[in-house]
Structure formats: structure tokens, C-alpha cells
Scaffold this motif. Structure first.
Motif, PDB file in Angstrom:
ATOM      1  N   ASN A   1     124.421  89.979  31.757  1.00  0.00           N
ATOM      2  CA  ASN A   1     125.172  88.992  30.892  1.00  0.00           C
ATOM      3  C   ASN A   1     125.106  88.701  29.783  1.00  0.00           C
ATOM      4  N   HIS A   2     125.837  89.543  28.795  1.00  0.00           N
ATOM      5  CA  HIS A   2     125.700  89.380  27.383  1.00  0.00           C
ATOM      6  C   HIS A   2     126.132  88.054  26.987  1.00  0.00           C
ATOM      7  N   ALA A   3     127.027  87.253  27.452  1.00  0.00           N
ATOM      8  CA  ALA A   3     127.026  85.946  26.881  1.00  0.00           C
ATOM      9  C   ALA A   3     125.920  84.981  27.050  1.00  0.00           C
ATOM     10  N   ARG A   4     125.433  84.979  28.238  1.00  0.00           N
ATOM     11  CA  ARG A   4     124.350  84.408  28.744  1.00  0.00           C
ATOM     12  C   ARG A   4     122.928  84.803  27.829  1.00  0.00           C
TER      13      ARG A   4
ATOM     14  N   TRP B   1     122.709  96.294  36.840  1.00  0.00           N
ATOM     15  CA  TRP B   1     121.395  96.431  36.802  1.00  0.00           C
ATOM     16  C   TRP B   1     120.913  96.828  38.371  1.00  0.00           C
ATOM     17  N   GLY B   2     120.140  97.732  38.659  1.00  0.00           N
ATOM     18  CA  GLY B   2     119.714  98.088  40.025  1.00  0.00           C
ATOM     19  C   GLY B   2     120.818  98.614  40.674  1.00  0.00           C
ATOM     20  N   LEU B   3     121.668  99.382  40.375  1.00  0.00           N
ATOM     21  CA  LEU B   3     122.503 100.156  41.055  1.00  0.00           C
ATOM     22  C   LEU B   3     122.035 100.974  42.394  1.00  0.00           C
ATOM     23  N   THR B   4     122.726 100.661  43.367  1.00  0.00           N
ATOM     24  CA  THR B   4     122.365 101.407  44.523  1.00  0.00           C
ATOM     25  C   THR B   4     123.694 102.150  45.066  1.00  0.00           C
ATOM     26  N   PRO B   5     123.473 103.118  46.015  1.00  0.00           N
ATOM     27  CA  PRO B   5     124.638 103.795  46.711  1.00  0.00           C
ATOM     28  C   PRO B   5     125.610 102.648  47.368  1.00  0.00           C
ATOM     29  N   THR B   6     124.838 101.563  47.854  1.00  0.00           N
ATOM     30  CA  THR B   6     125.641 100.428  48.398  1.00  0.00           C
ATOM     31  C   THR B   6     125.671  99.399  47.705  1.00  0.00           C
ATOM     32  N   SER B   7     125.973  99.548  46.398  1.00  0.00           N
ATOM     33  CA  SER B   7     126.233  98.346  45.422  1.00  0.00           C
ATOM     34  C   SER B   7     127.674  97.969  45.417  1.00  0.00           C
ATOM     35  N   ARG B   8     128.152  96.773  45.234  1.00  0.00           N
ATOM     36  CA  ARG B   8     129.415  96.253  45.028  1.00  0.00           C
ATOM     37  C   ARG B   8     129.591  95.073  43.992  1.00  0.00           C
ATOM     38  N   LEU B   9     130.954  95.029  43.518  1.00  0.00           N
ATOM     39  CA  LEU B   9     131.019  93.920  42.790  1.00  0.00           C
ATOM     40  C   LEU B   9     131.477  92.628  43.858  1.00  0.00           C
ATOM     41  N   SER B  10     130.880  91.705  44.043  1.00  0.00           N
ATOM     42  CA  SER B  10     131.104  90.804  45.082  1.00  0.00           C
ATOM     43  C   SER B  10     132.743  90.089  45.058  1.00  0.00           C
ATOM     44  N   CYS B  11     133.191  89.913  43.744  1.00  0.00           N
ATOM     45  CA  CYS B  11     134.464  89.625  43.531  1.00  0.00           C
ATOM     46  C   CYS B  11     135.590  90.491  43.878  1.00  0.00           C
TER      47      CYS B  11
ATOM     48  N   GLU C   1     126.259  84.345  39.791  1.00  0.00           N
ATOM     49  CA  GLU C   1     127.119  84.611  38.439  1.00  0.00           C
ATOM     50  C   GLU C   1     128.458  85.336  38.693  1.00  0.00           C
ATOM     51  N   HIS C   2     129.299  84.960  37.861  1.00  0.00           N
ATOM     52  CA  HIS C   2     130.997  85.572  37.761  1.00  0.00           C
ATOM     53  C   HIS C   2     131.349  85.353  36.506  1.00  0.00           C
ATOM     54  N   ALA C   3     130.845  85.818  35.576  1.00  0.00           N
ATOM     55  CA  ALA C   3     131.021  85.710  33.870  1.00  0.00           C
ATOM     56  C   ALA C   3     132.680  85.908  33.710  1.00  0.00           C
ATOM     57  N   CYS C   4     133.263  86.645  34.526  1.00  0.00           N
ATOM     58  CA  CYS C   4     134.453  87.240  34.322  1.00  0.00           C
ATOM     59  C   CYS C   4     135.526  86.253  35.016  1.00  0.00           C
TER      60      CYS C   4
ATOM     61  N   SER D   1     137.489  88.544  37.738  1.00  0.00           N
ATOM     62  CA  SER D   1     138.793  89.479  37.289  1.00  0.00           C
ATOM     63  C   SER D   1     138.277  90.933  37.218  1.00  0.00           C
ATOM     64  N   ALA D   2     137.169  91.294  37.850  1.00  0.00           N
ATOM     65  CA  ALA D   2     136.490  92.708  37.724  1.00  0.00           C
ATOM     66  C   ALA D   2     136.680  93.233  36.310  1.00  0.00           C
ATOM     67  N   ALA D   3     136.031  92.486  35.255  1.00  0.00           N
ATOM     68  CA  ALA D   3     135.766  92.758  34.037  1.00  0.00           C
ATOM     69  C   ALA D   3     134.400  92.705  33.521  1.00  0.00           C
ATOM     70  N   CYS D   4     133.380  92.568  34.781  1.00  0.00           N
ATOM     71  CA  CYS D   4     132.007  92.676  34.322  1.00  0.00           C
ATOM     72  C   CYS D   4     131.039  93.040  35.381  1.00  0.00           C
ATOM     73  N   THR D   5     129.687  92.860  35.346  1.00  0.00           N
ATOM     74  CA  THR D   5     128.938  93.279  36.403  1.00  0.00           C
ATOM     75  C   THR D   5     127.950  92.064  37.140  1.00  0.00           C
ATOM     76  N   THR D   6     128.398  90.675  36.596  1.00  0.00           N
ATOM     77  CA  THR D   6     127.549  89.771  36.918  1.00  0.00           C
ATOM     78  C   THR D   6     127.337  89.237  38.282  1.00  0.00           C
ATOM     79  N   CYS D   7     128.613  89.825  38.965  1.00  0.00           N
ATOM     80  CA  CYS D   7     128.401  89.205  40.642  1.00  0.00           C
ATOM     81  C   CYS D   7     128.020  90.606  41.648  1.00  0.00           C
ATOM     82  N   HIS D   8     127.197  91.417  40.925  1.00  0.00           N
ATOM     83  CA  HIS D   8     126.973  92.628  41.728  1.00  0.00           C
ATOM     84  C   HIS D   8     126.043  92.080  42.676  1.00  0.00           C
ATOM     85  N   VAL D   9     126.331  92.891  43.907  1.00  0.00           N
ATOM     86  CA  VAL D   9     125.588  92.827  45.100  1.00  0.00           C
ATOM     87  C   VAL D   9     124.946  93.845  45.947  1.00  0.00           C
ATOM     88  N   VAL D  10     124.184  94.265  46.425  1.00  0.00           N
ATOM     89  CA  VAL D  10     123.608  95.519  47.253  1.00  0.00           C
ATOM     90  C   VAL D  10     123.925  94.983  48.818  1.00  0.00           C
TER      91      VAL D  10
END
Length: 112
Positions: free
Chosen positions: A106-109, A77-87, A39-42, A45-54
Motif C-alpha cells: 500500500n504505497h499511500a500508507r 505480496w505473497g501471491l499464490t495460485p489461489t490468490s484473489r482480490l477480495s473486492c 485494507e481496500h485502498a482503491c 474498484s480493482a485498482a490496487c492489491t491491498t485486499c488480496h486474500v489467499v
């Protein structure tokens, strides 16, 4: 070219996968271009967290997080010390291993 190893994800990549992408490409772009529908709802553009990866391996090769990404990750969701936005996580010449979290906010979904 660096390799992205994707750990198995029940819906997006059940067997896991390995893909190559040029340095300077975001992890999100590389996944989408290789048929992994993260998912990459934004629209990256770094405006959401749907593309979060660990990032399980290669975290330090991705460069530093900026303040906008850090603030957004606090909502993931599920934030860790090595989390990143994949975008926002740009590949260098090193291989990385990632896990796509089971859930995303993902609020829209979710029709909120």
C-alpha cells in the motif's frame, strides 16, 4: 447463505472468524460489513492489491478471474495460485476459507 471462514490474522482477526454473507457479495464487502478491517485502498474498484486474500477452500466457486485482476495480482505480496482480490471475488452458494496475508503493498500508507 455461504460462510466465509477467516484464518487467524495477527492484527485484523487474531482468533479467526466465521461470517455469513449473501451470494453475490464480494469477500471484501462481507469482511468490512462484519468488522474485519481488510485494507481496500482503491475503495473496491480493482485498482490496487491491498485486499488480496489467499483462498484455502472454495476457490473454484468464486468464478473466473478477469484480465485486470490477474494483472494486479502479479503485484501482490505473497501471491499464490489461489490468490484473489477480495473486492472482485464474488461469493456463490458455497462456503470459502480465506487467509489474509501478513503484508500488503500500500504505497499511500507507506508514504511512497
Amino acid at each position: 447463505m455461504p460462510v466465509i471462514r477467516i484464518l487467524p490474522h495477527a492484527e485484523l482477526c487474531p482468533q479467526g472468524d466465521e461470517i455469513e454473507a449473501p451470494a453475490g457479495t464480494s469477500i471484501c464487502e462481507a469482511l468490512v460489513e462484519n468488522g474485519i478491517a481488510i485494507e481496500h485502498a482503491c475503495e473496491m474498484s480493482a485498482a490496487c492489491t491491498t485486499c488480496h486474500v489467499v483462498v484455502k477452500q472454495g476457490f473454484n466457486s468464486l468464478g473466473e478471474l478477469d484480465e485486470i485482476e490477474e494483472d494486479l495480482l502479479d503485484k501482490a505480496w505473497g501471491l499464490t495460485p489461489t490468490s484473489r482480490l477480495s473486492c472482485q471475488a464474488m461469493l456463490s452458494n458455497e462456503d470459502v476459507t480465506i487467509e489474509i496475508p501478513k503484508y500488503t503493498i500500500n504505497h499511500a500508507r507507506e508514504n511512497h
